[in-house]
Design an enzyme around this catalytic site. Structure first.
Site, PDB file in Angstrom:
ATOM      1  NE  ARG A   1      -3.603  -2.059   3.373  1.00 33.09           N
ATOM      2  CZ  ARG A   1      -3.157  -3.448   3.513  1.00 33.09           C
ATOM      3  NH1 ARG A   1      -2.335  -3.326   4.411  1.00 33.09           N
ATOM      4  NH2 ARG A   1      -4.209  -4.004   3.692  1.00 33.09           N
TER       5      ARG A   1
ATOM      6  CE  LYS B   1      -6.587  -0.511   5.141  1.00 35.12           C
ATOM      7  NZ  LYS B   1      -8.165  -1.777   4.572  1.00 35.12           N
TER       8      LYS B   1
ATOM      9  CG  HIS C   1      -5.181  -0.123  -3.073  1.00 37.15           C
ATOM     10  ND1 HIS C   1      -4.627  -0.362  -1.717  1.00 37.15           N
ATOM     11  CD2 HIS C   1      -6.389  -0.762  -2.865  1.00 37.15           C
ATOM     12  CE1 HIS C   1      -5.144  -1.169  -1.356  1.00 37.15           C
ATOM     13  NE2 HIS C   1      -5.508  -1.624  -1.174  1.00 37.15           N
TER      14      HIS C   1
ATOM     15  NE  ARG D   1      -3.483  -4.138  -0.991  1.00 39.29           N
ATOM     16  CZ  ARG D   1      -2.536  -5.146  -0.294  1.00 39.29           C
ATOM     17  NH1 ARG D   1      -1.485  -4.833   0.001  1.00 39.29           N
ATOM     18  NH2 ARG D   1      -3.433  -5.093   0.958  1.00 39.29           N
TER      19      ARG D   1
ATOM     20  CG  HIS E   1      -6.290  -9.149   2.120  1.00 37.17           C
ATOM     21  ND1 HIS E   1      -6.322  -7.696   2.362  1.00 37.17           N
ATOM     22  CD2 HIS E   1      -5.798  -9.010   0.594  1.00 37.17           C
ATOM     23  CE1 HIS E   1      -6.706  -6.982   1.033  1.00 37.17           C
ATOM     24  NE2 HIS E   1      -6.170  -7.308   0.419  1.00 37.17           N
TER      25      HIS E   1
ATOM     26  CE1 TYR F   1      -6.876  -7.824  -6.197  1.00 38.23           C
ATOM     27  CE2 TYR F   1      -7.111  -9.074  -4.151  1.00 38.23           C
ATOM     28  CZ  TYR F   1      -6.883  -7.479  -4.672  1.00 38.23           C
ATOM     29  OH  TYR F   1      -6.766  -6.998  -4.098  1.00 38.23           O
TER      30      TYR F   1
END
Length: 305
Positions: free
Chosen positions: A149, A173, A249, A252, A275, A284
């Site tokens: 990110r 995050k 993004h 990414r 994730h 995806y």
């Protein structure tokens, strides 16, 4: 409403301290929940136990009547759910009245991705031998090559690099740490920038910015490169391939899609991307299935009859 507002302040502290939410995320939650509390006040609701499922449903209908985007309604109801979940956790109320409220569905929108050929053309077009040019090439290569990110690459410090072992230590995050492999073009571009570009940029800072002293990617003044600079660089690089609104993004998403097409295991990809929930990666797999269908349609002999 004092009890509600006091609990809101405590919830913001919980998000910031225990959940590791960024200041921007905390502020967004506060804005959404202040709107919810204003709605409750307008309904004459003064106590936690007075909030019923119908109250939250009425709030959701009120948001819809304002003709807000579905994504906005979803975000605000999710914020309400989290707030009431916190009230239950703190024993301020017995149940979460928002837990069973239906959240409006959004139309499935596949993320924008570049083709492998587009990525190659974009990176090959970026040739600049100045220190800032070596930095920009390395940054683009690492963004795509490692699936980072924008905030993660800006926060990258020198002691997060383990290039001889082939990995980076990344904080995502919620300040969650993960190990990300680096190899090939990304590794070569980063090593060259560190050897030939970063020392020049660091000297411009004169060592006065202690916060940026360990940063990998430096700006022209020797300080830590910011997110807006990353956005501007990616947008500029996109113009080389006629993609005029390219976003970090997107690189990414492209990394994830190309990894899947190349045969990467889904759980390995989940770990690399950071994730927490495997379901986040379903988009995806959808993209990958689309690719497989296209290959099938192109190659199957019956499809041409």
């Amino acid at each position: 409403m004092f009890a509600f507002e006091n609990a809101l302040d405590e919830y913001m502290s919980y998000l910031r301290i225990e959940q590791g939410a960024s200041p921007r995320t905390v502020e967004a939650y506060r804005r959404d929940l202040e709107g919810y509390l204003a709605f409750l006040d307008g309904q004459g609701v003064e106590d936690f136990e007075d909030v019923q499922r119908e109250t939250v449903t009425a709030y959701e209908h009120d948001l819809a009547d304002q003709q807000l985007a579905v994504t906005t309604v979803r975000r605000r109801i999710s914020a309400v759910r989290g707030y009431h979940r916190f009230l239950v956790r703190e024993n301020l109320t017995a149940a979460n009245p928002a837990e069973t409220v239906d959240i409006p569905k959004t139309a499935e929108r596949l993320p924008d991705v570049l083709s492998i050929e587009e990525v190659g053309r974009m990176l090959d077009a970026y040739i600049d031998e100045r220190p800032s040019g070596l930095r920009d090439r390395a940054l683009l290569e690492v963004l795509y090559g490692c699936g980072l990110r924008a905030s993660e690459i800006c926060a990258l410090d020198m002691d997060n690099l383990y290039l001889d072992d082939g990995f980076l230590r990344v904080f995502g995050k919620g300040a969650k740490e993960r190990i990300v492999p680096i190899a090939g073009a990304a590794d070569r571009a980063l090593r060259r920038y560190l050897a030939e570009g970063r020392p020049t940029l660091a000297r411009k800072g004169g060592g006065c910015d202690l916060a940026a002293a360990g940063a990998v990617f430096l700006n022209q003044r020797g300080g830590r490169l910011g997110r807006q600079s990353v956005f501007n660089l990616v947008r500029k690089a996109g113009r080389a391939i006629n993609r005029y609104d390219l976003h970090p993004h997107t690189l990414r998403h492209s990394f994830a899609t190309h990894m899947l097409k190349g045969g990467a295991d889904l759980r390995v990809l989940q770990e690399i991307l950071g994730h927490a929930d495997m379901s986040t990666l379903q988009v995806y797999t959808h993209l990958d299935r689309t690719h497989l269908h296209e290959e099938y349609a192109h190659a199957h002999p019956r499809d041409k009859m």
